[in-house]
Each structure stands twice: as structure tokens, then as C-alpha cells.
Write a protein that holds these residues in place. Structure first.
Motif, mmCIF file in Angstrom:
data_model
loop_
_atom_site.group_PDB
_atom_site.id
_atom_site.type_symbol
_atom_site.label_atom_id
_atom_site.label_comp_id
_atom_site.label_asym_id
_atom_site.label_seq_id
_atom_site.Cartn_x
_atom_site.Cartn_y
_atom_site.Cartn_z
ATOM 1 N N ASN A 155 0.829 -1.210 0.000
ATOM 2 C CA ASN A 155 0.000 0.000 0.000
ATOM 3 C C ASN A 155 0.866 1.263 0.000
ATOM 4 N N LEU A 156 1.942 1.232 0.747
ATOM 5 C CA LEU A 156 2.870 2.365 0.768
ATOM 6 C C LEU A 156 3.507 2.568 -0.609
ATOM 7 N N THR A 157 3.924 1.466 -1.234
ATOM 8 C CA THR A 157 4.606 1.551 -2.528
ATOM 9 C C THR A 157 3.700 2.212 -3.568
ATOM 10 N N THR A 158 2.440 1.794 -3.615
ATOM 11 C CA THR A 158 1.496 2.398 -4.565
ATOM 12 C C THR A 158 1.431 3.904 -4.357
ATOM 13 N N ARG A 159 1.331 4.307 -3.110
ATOM 14 C CA ARG A 159 1.213 5.733 -2.809
ATOM 15 C C ARG A 159 2.482 6.488 -3.203
ATOM 16 N N LEU A 160 3.629 5.878 -2.951
ATOM 17 C CA LEU A 160 4.897 6.536 -3.306
ATOM 18 C C LEU A 160 5.015 6.693 -4.820
ATOM 19 N N GLN A 161 4.633 5.638 -5.535
ATOM 20 C CA GLN A 161 4.775 5.664 -6.995
ATOM 21 C C GLN A 161 3.877 6.725 -7.624
ATOM 22 N N ARG A 162 2.712 6.952 -7.015
ATOM 23 C CA ARG A 162 1.782 7.949 -7.569
ATOM 24 C C ARG A 162 2.192 9.376 -7.230
ATOM 25 N N SER A 163 3.085 9.521 -6.272
ATOM 26 C CA SER A 163 3.380 10.864 -5.759
ATOM 27 C C SER A 163 4.371 11.602 -6.642
ATOM 28 N N GLU A 164 4.114 12.898 -6.830
ATOM 29 C CA GLU A 164 5.065 13.721 -7.571
ATOM 30 C C GLU A 164 5.704 14.757 -6.660
ATOM 31 N N ALA A 165 5.691 14.465 -5.382
ATOM 32 C CA ALA A 165 6.214 15.422 -4.407
ATOM 33 C C ALA A 165 7.715 15.630 -4.605
ATOM 34 N N ARG A 166 8.194 16.807 -4.180
ATOM 35 C CA ARG A 166 9.625 17.107 -4.215
ATOM 36 C C ARG A 166 10.348 16.138 -3.262
ATOM 37 N N ARG A 167 10.107 16.247 -1.975
ATOM 38 C CA ARG A 167 10.689 15.305 -1.016
ATOM 39 C C ARG A 167 9.596 14.346 -0.568
ATOM 40 N N LYS A 168 9.968 13.055 -0.468
ATOM 41 C CA LYS A 168 9.024 12.058 0.055
ATOM 42 C C LYS A 168 9.618 11.487 1.343
ATOM 43 N N LEU A 169 8.885 11.622 2.420
ATOM 44 C CA LEU A 169 9.370 11.128 3.713
ATOM 45 C C LEU A 169 8.417 10.058 4.241
ATOM 46 N N ILE A 170 8.974 8.859 4.470
ATOM 47 C CA ILE A 170 8.206 7.772 5.087
ATOM 48 C C ILE A 170 8.460 7.834 6.583
ATOM 49 N N VAL A 171 7.386 7.782 7.360
ATOM 50 C CA VAL A 171 7.526 7.939 8.809
ATOM 51 C C VAL A 171 6.832 6.770 9.503
#
Ligand SMILES: *Cc1c(COP(=O)(O)O)cnc(C)c1O
Length: 389
Positions: A155-171
Motif C-alpha cells: 500500500n505504501l509503494t502504490t502511494r509513493l509511486q503515484r506521488s510527484e512530491a519534491r521530497r518524500k518522507l516515510i515515517v
């Protein structure tokens, strides 16, 4: 009446969600004096029994006689003493990181890091069950805020792949505070790498308790600074003192020193707290028998609770929740244990999702096997009376 507070309070009472403090009249320990009565307690986060340890008390007293009580100012003014500096260096070495920075509380450390690193161009990806301070920090940062399903890397991977954010931080929490299960850091860090994200771990409940030397979940799962770029730890739980720190690269720490507002605009913790924490690190490193004894208590509790047919959650840590479901039943159980002289907290929404109220039992290396037996007996007596209702 915009400020009719009594109505909100009344509603909390009716929902069985009302909260109030109890008065502790003795130091932390398995046996405590609370509200004028003696209790066997299973609710503290003092996992190694260090909060009232004589070596910590001596180190605290000695440092207070050298440096006084108040640090007098923020770290960046003139509040940063020899003991603060020594503790930052010791924490970096202990956790296998280049550098570390002290914060006055864990809540502030989380707000400080996430809000300093991210703004509205960025994305923050949080485990659904993360601690309130991490969720608040994500919201405060202004970044696009997403919660992925608990420990669900797909579920996290799908969300990361869709994101076009500058910085992506997993917490993520290292050990989840209300559930006791641990994050799968190797999977999270590899997903982070594949998506140019960073991984931040809040090891409030792992530090001191997990890993061969007690350095926490990163040590237990062999995660270096390359994998977990931001390691946050608190000192008020397994370490037995107060405050928190963030550890990582020299550059990260230099950045936080300049941009983390809850670091910059707060009075440094008392030097004596830092000195006591230095004493604590020595005990944690050199007395693995505390962790071993705690492990044996955890096994004893789990085996006994299973025999009683209690609804345990998938936890191998000192946090052993017994799932109850209904908030009122959880409160009743906690109250009946109190009547038997045993203190266990009922955890209710909004701290946990609706319908998952639970008894949050925490074990400490300072408990004896006999005390865990006493708890099991009380739970056994309770579950038979609950069933007969
Ligand atoms: C307790 C806790 C905190 C807050 O730390 P304090 O030093 O008590 O403010 C942060 N994160 C987690 C996961 C915690 O359990």
C-alpha cells in the motif's frame, strides 16, 4: 455559547472517554503508591527499571551540584553544557550514527524534524497507527499527508509511486506504542530507496530494549544510517530519564540545528538529565541481563494469557495489549483489576480505533516472575466473572 466547555466534557464522560490523572506517591517501580493505596503496576514505559536506579540518581545529583538545576537558555544561546555535548556524542555512538541532536521531549523532536524538512511541495507517508506526535507533525508541516495501511509495504509503494512530491518522507513508529508490534524496517528502507524517499523511525519503545546492546530496533534489524536516514529516540521510556534525540548524518543534524523550531526556541533540558542519561546508556550497554529477564517475562505472560484464552495482539515486545473491543468493558476490567490492587490502563478511542479498546499491559525488567503470575491470576479470575455475566 461558543465556549461551552462543559458540554464537550459531558459528552466525553457519556462516551466513557473522559480522562483524569491519578496521583503517584512513590517512584516508578512494580509496586507503587497511587491515590493513597499500594498497587502492582503494569502500565509504565520504564521497561528496564532505570527510572529510579541509584546510579542515575547519583549522576543526576552530582551534575545538579555542578551545573545547578535549570539550564537557563536554549542550546543555541548559552544553555548547552558539557553534559549535553557528551550525551549527544554518546547517543550518536550508541546508535551507530554520525551525529545526534537533543530535544526536550519526543513530541517536540517529531514536530521539529518533520516540519523542518517538509513543506507544501512535499509528501509525508505515515503508517496509519503512528503515534499522535508523528501524525500531528505531518499535518503541521503542510506537506501532502497520507496514511498507509498498518505495516503494509504494498500500500505504501502504490502511494509513493503515484506521488510527484519534491521530497518524500516515510515515517513509522519502530515499535507501535498501542499495539506492541514492530515495523519491518528492511522492507520499508528498500521501498524508500526505490522511490528516492527517506525513512524516519521513531524508536520510543525500542531504544534500550531491543538489539544486542540495546540500541533499538535499527540494531535488531541491522539498519544503518544509509537505510534509516532519520532515527528519533526518546529518553523517558526504556532509558529511564526524560527528553529525546534525533540521530543521523552530520548534515542532517546541522540542518535541524538551523531549521527545527522546537529545537531552536526551547530551553535546553537540565544538564543533570543529560548526565543521568549518560549513566543510563552505560547500564543499557553493559547489563544485557535486564533485556533477557524482560524477554522471559514476555514469554511467561504470553503463554499464560493464551492458556486463559485472552485475545492477545501479535506483539513480542514489552507492550502486550489484551484486545477487549468495547470501551466500557475495557474500563470495567481495568477497574476490577484496580480493586484487586493491580494497575493496568484501559486504552480507548481516540488513542486507538473505535471498537478496539484494550488493556495495555506493559512489562518491565524490574518485575519478577511471581508478579507476572499474580497478574495472570487476576486476569483469569476476571475473565471468568466477565463470561458469567
Ligand atoms: C512517548 C512517545 C513519544 C513522545 O515522547 P515524549 O518524550 O514522551 O514526548 C513519541 N513517539 C512515540 C512512539 C511515543 O511512544
Amino acid at each position: 455559547m461558543p465556549f461551552d466547555l462543559s458540554q464537550d466534557l459531558q459528552q466525553r464522560r457519556e462516551q466513557n472517554l473522559y480522562r483524569a490523572t491519578r496521583l503517584a506517591q512513590s517512584p516508578q517501580g512494580p509496586i507503587m503508591q497511587m491515590d493513597g493505596r499500594e498497587f502492582l503496576t503494569f502500565c509504565s514505559n520504564d521497561y528496564l527499571g532505570l527510572a529510579n536506579h541509584s546510579k542515575l540518581i547519583t549522576a543526576f545529583q552530582q551534575a545538579a551540584s555542578e551545573y545547578g538545576v535549570g539550564s537557563g537558555a536554549a542550546h543555541l544561546v548559552n544553555g548547552h553544557s558539557y553534559y549535553h555535548q557528551a550525551l549527544e556524542e554518546a547517543l550518536a555512538e550508541f546508535t551507530g550514527r554520525e551525529s545526534a541532536l537533543l530535544f526536550s521531549t519526543g513530541y517536540m523532536a517529531n514536530l521539529g524534524v518533520i516540519a523542518a524538512l517538509l513543506n507544501k511541495e512535499d509528501g509525508v507517508f505515515e503508517d496509519k497507527w503512528n503515534h499522535a506526535s508523528l501524525l500531528d507533525a505531518g499535518l503541521l508541516s503542510g506537506a501532502r499527508f497520507q496514511r498507509y495501511l498498518h505495516n503494509d509495504v504494498a500500500n505504501l509503494t502504490t502511494r509513493l509511486q503515484r506521488s510527484e512530491a519534491r521530497r518524500k518522507l516515510i515515517v513509522t513508529d519502530g515499535v507501535f506504542s498501542m499495539d506492541g508490534d514492530a515495523a519491518d524496517l528492511p522492507s520499508l528502507s528498500s521501498v524508500a530507496k526505490q522511490n528516492d524517499a527517506w525513512l524516519m523511525v521513531d524508536d520510543a519503545h525500542g531504544l534500550g530494549v531491543l538489539g544486542d546492546t540495546g540500541a533499538g530496533l535499527c540494531e535488531a534489524q541491522s539498519q544503518s544510517q544509509d537505510q534509516v536516514q532519520i532515527l528519533m529516540g526518546t529518553l523517558g521510556k526504556g532509558m529511564g530519564t526524560a527528553g529525546a534525540f534525533v540521530a543521523g548524518s552530520k548534515e542532517l543534524i546541522e540542518y535541524l540545528t538551523n531549521f527545527a523550531r522546537p529545537y531552536i526556541y526551547t530551553t535546553a533540558m537540565p544538564a543533570a538529565i543529560a548526565a543521568a542519561t549518560l549513566a543510563s546508556i552505560e547500564i543499557v550497554k553493559h547489563e544485557p541481563q535486564r533485556r533477557e529477564h524482560l524477554q522471559s517475562l514476555i514469554q511467561q505472560f504470553k503463554t499464560g494469557a493464551q492458556q486463559l484464552g485472552l485475545n492477545l495482539m501479535p506483539s513480542d515486545t514489552a507492550i502486550q495489549p489484551v484486545l477487549v473491543g468495547d470501551a466500557q468493558i475495557a474500563l470495567n476490567m481495568s477497574e476490577q483489576l484496580r480493586e484487586r490492587g493491580i494497575m493496568v490502563t484501559a486504552i480507548r478511542p481516540p488513542t486507538v480505533p473505535a471498537g478496539t479498546a484494550r488493556l495495555r499491559i506493559t512489562l518491565s525488567a524490574s518485575h519478577t516472575n511471581e508478579q507476572v503470575d499474580q497478574l495472570l491470576q487476576a486476569l483469569g479470575a476476571l475473565s471468568s466473572t466477565m463470561e458469567s455475566k
